[in-house]
Design an enzyme around this catalytic site. Structure first.
Site: not given
Ligand code: X8Z
Ligand code: ZN
Length: 649
Positions: A349-350, A379-380, A383, A407, A509, A519
């Protein structure tokens, strides 16, 4: 007589001067205390950055390579640092910081007064760490078998499961993959999750919060934060319902009424994403004007030989065009931009990392060349830009103005990047597509990403608030999860569910203990930021209907960059309304930006849903995901009433 009065006056004088001397002494003492508080903060800052650096290294080493040795090192390091932090915390609390004159100093002490999970006794902290590591491990190592070849059982969430949902439109294959993923990544974590909830709540109490829900909410620095979230949803819901109705209509035409009912929630496996959190992948067969040019850039990126590195360089270039910072060399050396091909297990997961030494910033992302990763890369990098901008602040302020701000940064950039004019300049969108119909197509694609995501993000933490507060108990975990998904998103599971399943943990998450309301907030405020930056750049004039907000591109605008940079540099040193004001002039979050952006789409969808006669909204699901006993209990325990507060319904 005169003598007596003089004597009394003298006595009063003596008493008064004793008071004055005492008051002066006290004031001096306070000033001295405050000066020593200042000095202490400098020492603590230094120590904290070293501790955080050490912890981040252990963390990175583990998630980038999930071995037992790396896990042990991480656990040991976390426990050692917790003990250190506890000692410093005791010292911090000896200062009478509530009395300090200097607000900034007071803010730092206040932030340090929240010790977090380090407040737990070591044995409980160890149980917490173990529970979260177990969930992370289960999630990262979860594999499913191939639908067409059931002996090939090495499919991971990234890229395999993601690709199945992006590309397949075989409802049986999708149902199979959906069920298998939830079995592999969700169900095994139920016990660890309830252990985690107990420990995490215990930590919250030790930090002075009623439950972990109040702890998470405190990050938004407003006593009515939760009510603000609810109010925002009430503004967005009508737009969501229109897009939901439109997509359900298209899916019913495609799959038939047996699979997608006319008035029910949408089955969650048909939306192009394993969590049904964004629906961009259904765009290819639901585009409002199908004859107009392709809006998904995946094919164009592949055709132009984009690599992971080139995606990152493109994002880096955009930030630089605004006069913001490029990433340092060390970033390119240490980041992991693709899944290493050496058979190791890792958390794909990024994520973007600040190592708190002012030099080391990294991204870990298993990039593939797709439209989605084009966005995620920006997005990354957002950060990283925040980290770079606030790297010289005291370490306690090196965080977003609130979690949603962090975010939002990269996404704001991605809003410009995804505007048709910018995509055209990049050669990712065909020329000659600047007409109303193409723009509606583009806005629709954005809506499948942005509008659709909001109820998902919102409910994921309402779900956890309910758990932390005891409104949802372990024997109701799955039933209440689907109750919220149905009420807020209007989706339903493709097959019946029971408490043997634990579907929430099939989302990263939840298993990794990452707060998610960030988010939701980000997806709202990024449109406030976009609107203001667009005005500053001169590429958008509110009220001028000849140019849509979705066509604005701030590329090369140093005026916009300056405003953004000013906000980023503040970190969390000021309450977030100050940071918001630095960009938008507004001191509150509101849905007006996102609604303005999507107004043309809303009008289009409304007309289209009226034309087809599609029912807007949804009736109760017929899929069994709660037992009859659970259903009864939801009525009597007041759960239904409690969630009504969140649904604006
Ligand atoms: O988890 C993330 C990023 C890392 S902060 C890739 N996001 C959420 C997800 O993937 O569920 C970005 C948008 C929502
Ligand atoms: Zn993020």
């Amino acid at each position: 007589m005169i003598l007596k009065i003089a004597g009394e006056l003298a006595l009063v004088g003596v008493i008064a001067s004793v008071f004055v001397v005492a008051a002066q002494g006290w004031a001096q003492e306070r000033a001295a205390e405050e000066a020593s508080g200042q000095e202490y903060m400098r020492t603590l800052d230094d120590l904290t950055s070293k501790m955080k650096n050490r912890l981040q290294i252990a963390n990175w080493n583990y998630v980038a390579n999930l071995t037992t040795v790396n896990e042990e090192v991480l656990t040991q390091t976390t426990l050692e640092i917790a003990e250190e932090e506890k000692e410093y915390w005791k010292e911090t609390m000896t200062y009478l910081w509530h009395e300090f004159e200097n607000d900034d100093l007071k803010r730092m002490f206040h932030k340090y007064s929240i010790l977090g999970t380090s407040a737990l006794p070591e044995d409980l902290n160890q149980r917490l760490i173990q529970a979260v590591n177990n969930m992370q491990n289960t999630y990262a190592k979860a594999k499913i078998c191939d639908y067409n070849n059931r002996t090939k059982c090495d499919l991971l969430v990234e890229p395999d499961v993601t690709n199945i949902f992006a590309n397949s439109d075989d409802p049986e294959e999708l149902k199979y993959a959906w069920v298998e993923w939830h079995k592999a990544a969700g169900a095994p974590s139920k016990h660890d999750f309830s252990e985690y909830v107990q420990m995490y709540n215990e930590a919250a109490k030790l930090n002075g919060f009623d439950t972990a829900a109040e702890w998470w909410l405190s990050e938004y620095e407003a006593s009515d934060a939760e009510d603000q979230f609810v109010a925002l949803w009430s503004h967005i819901k009508p737009l969501y319902e229109q897009i939901h109705a439109y997509v359900r209509h298209v899916l019913r035409m495609k799959y038939g009424e047996e699979v997608v009912s006319a008035r029910g929630p949408i089955p969650a496996h048909l939306l192009g994403n394993i969590w049904a959190q964004t629906w961009g992948n259904v765009e290819k067969y639901s585009r409002p004007y199908p004859d107009k040019a392709e809006v998904d850039v995946t094919a164009a990126l592949v055709a132009q030989n984009y690599t992971a590195l080139k995606l990152f360089e493109t994002a880096n270039d955009f930030f630089k065009s605004l006069g913001l910072m490029g990433v340092p060399d060390l970033f390119w050396e240490k980041s992991i931009l693709e899944r290493p091909n050496d058979g190791r297990d890792m958390v794909c997961h990024a994520s973007a990392w600040d190592f708190f030494d002012g030099e080391d910033f990294r991204i870990k992302q298993c990039t593939t060349i797709t439209n989605a990763f084009f966005k995620t890369t920006h997005h990354e990098m957002g950060h990283i830009q925040y980290y770079l901008q606030y790297k010289d602040l005291p370490v306690i302020y090196r965080e977003g103005a609130n979690p949603g701000f962090h975010e939002a940064v990269g996404d704001v950039i991605a809003l410009s990047v995804s505007s048709p004019p910018h995509l055209r300049v990049m050669g990712l969108l065909e020329d000659g597509t600047d007409d109303q119909e193409s723009n509606i197509n583009q806005l629709y694609k954005m809506g499948l990403d942005k509008i659709v995501f909001l109820p998902f993000a919102y409910l994921l933490d309402i779900y956890r608030y309910n758990i932390f507060r005891g409104t949802t108990t372990p024997d109701e975990y799955n039933c209440h999860f689907w109750q919220l998904r149905e009420s807020l998103q209007g989706v339903e599971p493709p097959v019946a569910r029971t408490e043997e399943d634990f579907d929430a943990a099939a989302k990263y998450h939840i298993s990794a203990n990452v707060e998610y309301m960030r988010y939701y907030i980000s997806y709202i405020i990024q449109f406030q930021f976009h609107r203001s930056l667009c005005q500053l750049s001169g590429d958008y004039i509110p009220g001028d209907s000849s140019k849509w907000l979705s066509n604005c591109d701030i590329y090369n605008s140093t005026t916009a960059g300056e405003a953004l940079g000013k906000m980023l540099k503040m970190g969390s040193s000021k309450p977030w309304p100050d940071a918001m004001e630095a960009i938008t002039g507004q001191r509150y979050m509101d849905a007006s930006g996102i609604l303005e952006y999507f107004q043309p789409l809303y009008d289009w969808l409304k007309t289209e849903n009226e034309r087809t006669g599609e029912y807007v909204g949804w009736e109760p699901s017929k899929v069994d995901y709660c037992s009859s006993a659970q259903k009864m209990n939801m009525e009597t325990s007041g759960f239904k009433r409690k969630i009504n507060k969140y649904t604006s319904g």
